[in-house]
Design an enzyme around this catalytic site. Sequence first.
Site, PDB file in Angstrom:
ATOM      1  N   ASP A 133     -26.258 -85.632  26.286  1.00 49.65           N
ATOM      2  CA  ASP A 133     -26.437 -87.007  26.756  1.00 49.65           C
ATOM      3  C   ASP A 133     -25.455 -87.367  27.865  1.00 49.65           C
ATOM      4  OD1 ASP A 133     -28.524 -87.511  25.096  1.00 49.65           O
ATOM      5  OD2 ASP A 133     -27.463 -88.823  23.708  1.00 49.65           O
ATOM      6  N   ASP A 192     -20.487 -80.681  15.994  1.00 50.16           N
ATOM      7  CA  ASP A 192     -20.030 -81.508  17.111  1.00 50.16           C
ATOM      8  C   ASP A 192     -19.490 -80.598  18.211  1.00 50.16           C
ATOM      9  OD1 ASP A 192     -20.788 -83.845  15.959  1.00 50.16           O
ATOM     10  OD2 ASP A 192     -18.788 -84.466  15.313  1.00 50.16           O
ATOM     11  N   ASP A 194     -16.754 -80.054  19.639  1.00 49.75           N
ATOM     12  CA  ASP A 194     -15.460 -79.385  19.558  1.00 49.75           C
ATOM     13  C   ASP A 194     -15.371 -78.415  18.385  1.00 49.75           C
ATOM     14  OD1 ASP A 194     -15.611 -81.748  17.978  1.00 49.75           O
ATOM     15  OD2 ASP A 194     -13.475 -81.587  17.560  1.00 49.75           O
ATOM     16  N   ASP A 286     -24.287 -90.211   9.773  1.00 49.00           N
ATOM     17  CA  ASP A 286     -24.189 -89.095   8.832  1.00 49.00           C
ATOM     18  C   ASP A 286     -24.105 -89.589   7.387  1.00 49.00           C
ATOM     19  OD1 ASP A 286     -21.754 -90.279   9.258  1.00 49.00           O
ATOM     20  OD2 ASP A 286     -20.731 -88.469   9.915  1.00 49.00           O
TER      21      ASP A 286
END
Length: 530
Positions: A133, A192, A194, A286
């Site tokens: 995004d 994610d 990272d 989540d």
Amino acid sequence: MRNSVFLEPEPEVNLYDDTGRSLSQAWDRIRVPIIVPILRFALYVCIAMSVMLFIERVYMAIVIGCVKCLGRKRYTKYNLDAIKEDLEQNRNYPMVLVQIPMFNEKEVYKLSIGAACGLSWPSDRLIVQVLDDSTNEVLRALVELECQRWIEKGVNVKYETRNNRNGYKAGALRDGLKKPYVEDCEFVVIFDADFQPEEDFLWRTVPYLLENPELALVQARWKFVNANECLMTRLQEMSLDYHFSVEQEVGSSTCSFFGFNGTAGVWRIQAVSDAGGWKDRTTVEDMDLAVRASLKGWKFIFVGDLSVKNELPSTFKAYRFQQHRWSCGPANLFRKMFKEILLCERVSIWKKFHVIYAFFFVRKIVAHWVTFFFYCIVIPATILVPEVHLPKPIAVYLPATITLLNAASTPRSLHLLVFWILFENVMSLHRSKAAIIGLLEASRVNEWIVTEKLGNALKQKYSIPKVSKRPRSRIAERIHFLELIMGMYMLHCAFYNMIFANDHFFIYLLLQAGAFFIIGLGYIGTIVPT
């Protein structure tokens, strides 16, 4: 001899004395009839919340003690080797989708894509979906180029972009599951940007889902690659280690409920669909999905011996935004789902009680409010109002026990216990404010700011050319007025205690005031060169 006339000098009017005397008299007039009842009521409420938190912490300590002593962790009863052997013999590997949502992840996109593409699983049964995004067109081109590089190596990588950020992370994950090539996928893994999983991650998670058709989620724990970067990251590690080592483990071992952490987890796609899919009504999509799936009767498992490397926010600005999202979102979700949980007929009364009382109310609301209102507002105020008696066992022994139970999960950082207490008390200011915003659905309730990640940026040696014009000072961006106001309040209470009291409570007040001032002036965390 001439008579001398001695005139007495007129008394001087001291404006400061008169003002101080007037303020003192006004304080005396309102203290007993107004301040004392209010403070006493606040004290009783805080004591009740403190006892609730104490009981919850002791309960979890007992459960985790039994689990460790008896070796009764849920994931240990599965024979992963047998399941893996069966898969290899029959060649009936399930189709797995790996989703990596990202937004302007300049420093870490290569790490995450490379780790996901390096997962050990048959290449024809694995799809890596990069959901980008990013608003930076140059960065988008770099991410797409990285995806193309792995495609040339034989990895099935799908690079997906959107023209908007509707729904933020939840919207990206939802749109990703709607792609035609996902129809054949049975499981979806979320990392994610990272996160860097080991290559055997799928072999240590997917078999659980194959063995138990009632299982919806397999959650791994986090391992922090930059925990030693600065004092703030060490303190974060202490808090998160307790969350994974105790809260998640207890929820999994007692077959009750624990929340999905948003990453490093494998979902059964059927369970995601059955629960209603991803929703963007809060900033904790989540947790929202996990609660809805649990109410549908699906079960979760936490694998505590499987960890995935990731990065802690090392700048205070990034950490503050993250904590706002993590505190505001659960409170807002509690408001939205309270009635739905209460009226759900598919789960037991015990599970309803656990989700409403323990998971949401005590851990996501009471824990923040006790830390801030009790230890930073009410207890210091009792020094200024001696008519309100503070029970020493409640003020000392309960918080000490709670603190030790929290810190026991990170033995290597026990020497930082005092710093952790002071830091958590300061952060409780933001968490309490965020929880109130979530409950009231006030402004910033749906604020979503992606946590800044630095990756290897700080490990590199910066070569910054000298410039003739000095860049604009960033001091104003580092000053936080709420912390400074709290620091002045704690300092005032400390001086009052030193002058008028016979105890040594001023030591704590001075330390806490110092912590508020240090953080209020921005002297914490990593300062990123510009």
